[in-house]
Each structure stands twice: as structure tokens, then as C-alpha cells.
Scaffold this active site. Structure first.
Site, PDB file in Angstrom:
ATOM      1  N   THR A  34      41.721  -0.306  49.226  1.00  0.00           N
ATOM      2  CA  THR A  34      40.886  -1.127  48.343  1.00  0.00           C
ATOM      3  C   THR A  34      40.723  -2.512  48.955  1.00  0.00           C
ATOM      4  OG1 THR A  34      41.592   0.054  46.377  1.00  0.00           O
ATOM      5  CG2 THR A  34      40.847  -2.201  46.035  1.00  0.00           C
ATOM      6  N   GLU A 113      47.993   1.605  45.686  1.00  0.00           N
ATOM      7  CA  GLU A 113      47.986   1.464  47.152  1.00  0.00           C
ATOM      8  C   GLU A 113      49.339   1.850  47.739  1.00  0.00           C
ATOM      9  OE1 GLU A 113      44.673  -2.038  47.873  1.00  0.00           O
ATOM     10  OE2 GLU A 113      46.736  -2.615  47.539  1.00  0.00           O
ATOM     11  N   LYS A 131      44.751 -12.673  59.111  1.00  0.00           N
ATOM     12  CA  LYS A 131      45.809 -12.217  58.198  1.00  0.00           C
ATOM     13  C   LYS A 131      47.206 -12.280  58.829  1.00  0.00           C
ATOM     14  CE  LYS A 131      42.765 -11.065  55.007  1.00  0.00           C
ATOM     15  NZ  LYS A 131      42.490  -9.780  54.445  1.00  0.00           N
TER      16      LYS A 131
HETATM   17  O1  LIG Z   1      45.771  -5.216  48.768  1.00  0.00           O
HETATM   18  C1  LIG Z   1      44.580  -5.211  48.592  1.00  0.00           C
HETATM   19  C2  LIG Z   1      43.952  -4.956  47.280  1.00  0.00           C
HETATM   20  O2  LIG Z   1      44.910  -4.787  46.278  1.00  0.00           O
HETATM   21  C3  LIG Z   1      43.675  -5.452  49.739  1.00  0.00           C
HETATM   22  O3  LIG Z   1      43.901  -4.483  50.687  1.00  0.00           O
HETATM   23  C4  LIG Z   1      43.961  -6.796  50.292  1.00  0.00           C
HETATM   24  O4  LIG Z   1      43.795  -7.725  49.238  1.00  0.00           O
HETATM   25  C5  LIG Z   1      43.023  -7.154  51.446  1.00  0.00           C
HETATM   26  O5  LIG Z   1      41.737  -7.276  50.977  1.00  0.00           O
HETATM   27  P1  LIG Z   1      40.525  -7.708  51.906  1.00  0.00           P
HETATM   28  O6  LIG Z   1      40.341  -6.604  52.883  1.00  0.00           O
HETATM   29  O7  LIG Z   1      39.382  -7.852  50.937  1.00  0.00           O
HETATM   30  O8  LIG Z   1      40.897  -9.016  52.553  1.00  0.00           O
END
Ligand SMILES: O=C(CO)[C@H](O)[C@H](O)COP(=O)(O)O
Length: 445
Positions: A34, A113, A131
Site C-alpha cells: 500500500t 502489511e 527513505k
Molecule cells: O507503510 C505504508 C502504508 O501503510 C507505505 O508502504 C509507506 O507509507 C510508504 O508509502 P509511500 O510509498 O507512499 O512513500
């Protein structure tokens, strides 16, 4: 059209996602993550199903991903039919490259998840390279999913563990609910020394359903940044990192191994994108609402890899409610908010990470609060005409700040004085040019 600022990292996320989706083969049962990066994975898998006849079945980690997978024509399955999955591909909010330990759950889907990730033989992370962190907890709060009954007590206990706890809420002040109808407590711990222990401690609180620390779960991370695509796999034998290419025939950026003190080889990974010649600084991107602070700050974050904080997210709930009701904030409302902003800057200063904060910082005295404790942030002041600002605010969706508050903001605004360390930038310029100009300036100091 949501009116949300375009995601400057979208292209990088897509590159990583396409690379990861290429790992999926006929016959696999796939966990679908997600978030905005996982979105590109689902899109690519959908394309492969339609155009290449790829035969897979999938379990999504959220209602949103389920809806996307259905639209893409990806066949779905259940744990009853597939109690084990071949691969799960998902995004992350923070990645510690030495261990591939993660923080996840900013999108609120952490429980499913984690279940879907733990059911898979391979758990592959996709992200843009912003990240990477030295220690989990540096960029993001750790989300903790909590049963609504008695959440206040759980919050107290999380606080006693050293967290600054904020129940996640929507802009209108109502509680954010997960797909499982639970609450999320966003817990700022700062850099986490022992994530394994912290995870165990959080789990020991009655009422906690799950937390966003994903420890020793990821088998591989595929990230894209200005340096190219990077594939990281932790090796358990000696705690070192290898960066094998998924497909040796394809070019993948490898980080050169260098000998450590013992003479063995250790891969050194820059934990942030490298913007050479730029010293870590505290940056405050300031200006009235609609001046484009978030776009510029996110662009800088992607270039510099420094922690980023949206100042608006530090407002006490009472301030948000006032603004949403079109009532201008006064000094008394703003002091506690500015104190929180200063605390965030001070934490970045202590950690030596650099930091990028968006904050309107309208008055000289407000900026003085941000400079407290001997901090010397550089203010990047974005300005444009009232007509342009108004037009932008009218188009903006999903933000509590109504255009009616613009005049009072402009009245309050005191442009930075000559004795303040500030860079004045036109907010009419193309954001990419503004970011490039700021980076050039930072190289000179
Ligand atoms: O843990 C998550 C959702 O619960 C997402 O994987 C995480 O927030 C990263 O999101 P994005 O790819 O939009 O930066």
C-alpha cells in the site's frame, strides 16, 4: 484531481517499482503493498497481466490496493486458498540499509502489511532513496495501531516509553480509522537504538494491535535515486551488506566494498542521496499559505536526503480547528506550535542530520522562537503576489486552511530583515529552478 502537490519523487518510485515487479513470475501468489510506491507496483503487475498474460494471484494489504488491483484486472486470492505467498512487494517510510529494518504504516495499513509480509517467502521493499536513514525513527513517527477502547491509557504508556504520542486524525479533527477500524498513535521516539527491544516493549502494552517497526523481515530493498537503481540484500552471516543485482545481465548500481579495520570487506552505503559540497544545515521554508513551501521542501528533501517535517502537521488540534473554521490564529495560538517546530529543529541539530521544515514563520518574533537554543536555521522565504496566492489556494484541496485566511496572513507577514539569515525567492518560478538555485546557494556556505 485532488489539488495535492505533484510528487517530485514519483518517477523514482516508478523506476524502483518496475524493477521489483520484474521479480514476479507465472504461478506466483503475490502480496500487494500500500502507498504511492506500491501503487506503481500494482500498476506494472496489472500491465503485465494484461499485456504479457502473466498468471498470478494476489492478496492486497488494504482496501485501497484491493480496489486498484481489481481495476487493473489482477486476480485476487485469499489466505484460505494461499496460506503462504511467494513474494510481497511493498513501500516503506524509513529503511535502515545495514539491516533492512523498516518503519512502515504512514499510510495506515501496517497491520495487514505486516501479516502479508510475514506470510511471504520474499519481502521486497520498493522506495525512492530518500527513505534511507542511519537509525529508524529519524524521519518519521512509528505508527502504533491501537484498539479504540481505552486508547488513552495506551497513549500514556507509550509516552512513558519516551514517545511523543499524537493520535492520528483527519483534517476535520475526527480520528483516522484503519481498515480494521482501529486507531493509530503516531509515536515520535527520535533515533531508535534498539528497534527490536522497542518493538517487543510496544507489543507488551495491552490494547496495542501492531506497530510499524518491521524488524528482520525484508529480504531485499530496491530503491531509485539520482545515483540510479540500487538493490540491497542483508546477509545474516556477518552482518554485512551485499548488493547483488537481481539479474546479473542487467546494469544495477553497486556500491563499492571497502576494507574495514579487520581487513574484511564491508559495503558502505551512503544513507542519504549525496549532494556533494553541501554542509548539513537547518532549513525553514517559509511564506504564507499557497507560496509552495511543501513542493520546494519535498524537492530539497529528495535532493539532500535530510529529514523533512511539514510544519502544519505540528499544529495543536485546537489551531487546526480554528483555521478550518476560517478564524485567523493569533500569537497565543502560534507560540506552542512554534515551540514544537523549534523542538523538531533542535532534534535535527542534535542528531547532526540537517533538517527541512515548512513553517509560515510570518513574523520576526516567530522566527526568533525557531532560533532559540542557539539554532541558526536558514530561512528560504517564498513570495509572490496576492492574486497568485489566492488562485492557488482556491485550487487546493484536502487542506484545512481556507483562502479566506490569506489576507490576515499577509497582514501578519514581516519579510525577513537584513540581519536574518534568509534567502528570498520568487514563488512564481518553476519549482525545479527554485530548488536548483537554493542548492547552488547552499554550496556557497
Ligand atoms: O507503510 C505504508 C502504508 O501503510 C507505505 O508502504 C509507506 O507509507 C510508504 O508509502 P509511500 O510509498 O507512499 O512513500
Amino acid at each position: 484531481m485532488t489539488g495535492k502537490a505533484p510528487d517530485p519523487a514519483a518517477n523514482l518510485k516508478q523506476q524502483a517499482a518496475i524493477k521489483a515487479a520484474s521479480l514476479v513470475q507465472d504461478g506466483m501468489a503475490v502480496g500487494l503493498g500500500t502507498g504511492s510506491t506500491a501503487f506503481f507496483v500494482v500498476a506494472e503487475l496489472g500491465r503485465r497481466v494484461r499485456e504479457e498474460g502473466l498468471k498470478i494471484c494476489a492478496i492486497p494489504t488494504s482496501d485501497a490496493t484491493e480496489a486498484q488491483a481489481r481495476e487493473e484486472g489482477i486476480p485476487l486470492t485469499t489466505f484460505a486458498a494461499h496460506p503462504e505467498l511467494d513474494i510481497t512487494i511493498d513501500g516503506a517510510d524509513e529503511i535502515e540499509p545495514r539491516t533492512l529494518n523498516l518503519v512502515k504504516g504512514r499510510g495506515g495499513a501496517l497491520l495487514r502489511e505486516k501479516i502479508v509480509a510475514s506470510a511471504a517467502k520474499q519481502f521486497v521493499i520498493v522506495a525512492d532513496s530518500s527513505k534511507y536513514v542511519d537509525h529508524l525513527g529519524m524521519l518519521c513517527p512509528v505508527p502504533v495501531e491501537v484498539i479504540p477502547f481505552g486508547w488513552e491509557n495506551v497513549a500514556v504508556k507509550l509516552g512513558r516509553m519516551g514517545a511523543h504520542v499524537t493520535p492520528r486524525k483527519h483534517r476535520d479533527g475526527s480520528f483516522y480509522l484503519t481498515d480494521e477500524k482501529n486507531l493509530i498513535m503516531d509515536c515520535v521516539f527520535g533515533p531508535i537504538e534498539d528497534p527490536h527491544k522497542l518493538g517487543t516493549d510496544i507489543h507488551s502494552i495491552v490494547g496495542v494491535v501492531e506497530h510499524g517497526l518491521f524488524i528482520e523481515m525484508a529480504t531485499q530493498a530496491i530503491t531509485a535515486g539520482p545515483e540510479g537503481i540500487r538493490v540491497i540484500t542483508p546477509t545474516v552471516s556477518d552482518g554485512l551488506i551485499a548488493t547483488p543485482a537481481l539479474d546479473p545481465s542487467e546494469p544495477v548500481t553497486r556500491v563499492p566494498p571497502v576494507p574495514n579495520e579487520n581487513g574484511s570487506s564491508k559495503t558502505v552505503l551512503p544513507t542519504q542521496p549525496v549532494a556533494s559540497g553541501i554542509k548539513k544545515q537547518l532549513l525553514v521554508i517559509m511564506g504564507v499559505s499557497g507560496s509552495g513551501k511543501t513542493t520546494i521542501a519535498e524537492g530539497l528533501r529528495n535532493e539532500l536526503g535530510w529529514p523533512f517535517q511539514e510544519g502544519d502537521d505540528l499544529h495543536p488540534a485546537a489551531n487546526v480547528a480554528k483555521m478550518a473554521a476560517s478564524i485567523p490564529l493569533n500569537d497565543e495560538d502560534r507560540w506552542p506550535w512554534l515551540a514544537r517546530c523549534q523542538e523538531w529543529l533542535a532534534e535535527c541539530n542534535r542528531a547532526g542530520t540537517g533538517g527541512i521544515l515548512t513553517c509560515s514563520a510570518l513574523k520576526h518574533s516567530y522566527r526568533d522562537v525557531l532560533r532559540k537554543g542557539g539554532l541558526e536555521p536558514i530561512f528560504i522565504y517564498l513570495h509572490t503576489s496576492e492574486a497568485v496566492l489566492l488562485e492557488r489556494l482556491k485550487r487546493r484541496r484536502g487542506h484545512y486552511m481556507p483562502p479566506t485566511l490569506l489576507p490576515s496572513q499577509l497582514q501578519t507577514l514581516e519579510a525577513p530583515a537584513a540581519d536574518e539569515h534568509a534567502l528570498s525567492m520568487s514563488a512564481d518560478t518553476n519549482p525545479a529552478e527554485t530548488i536548483a538555485e537554493i542548492l547552488s546557494y547552499l554550496k556557497t556556505i
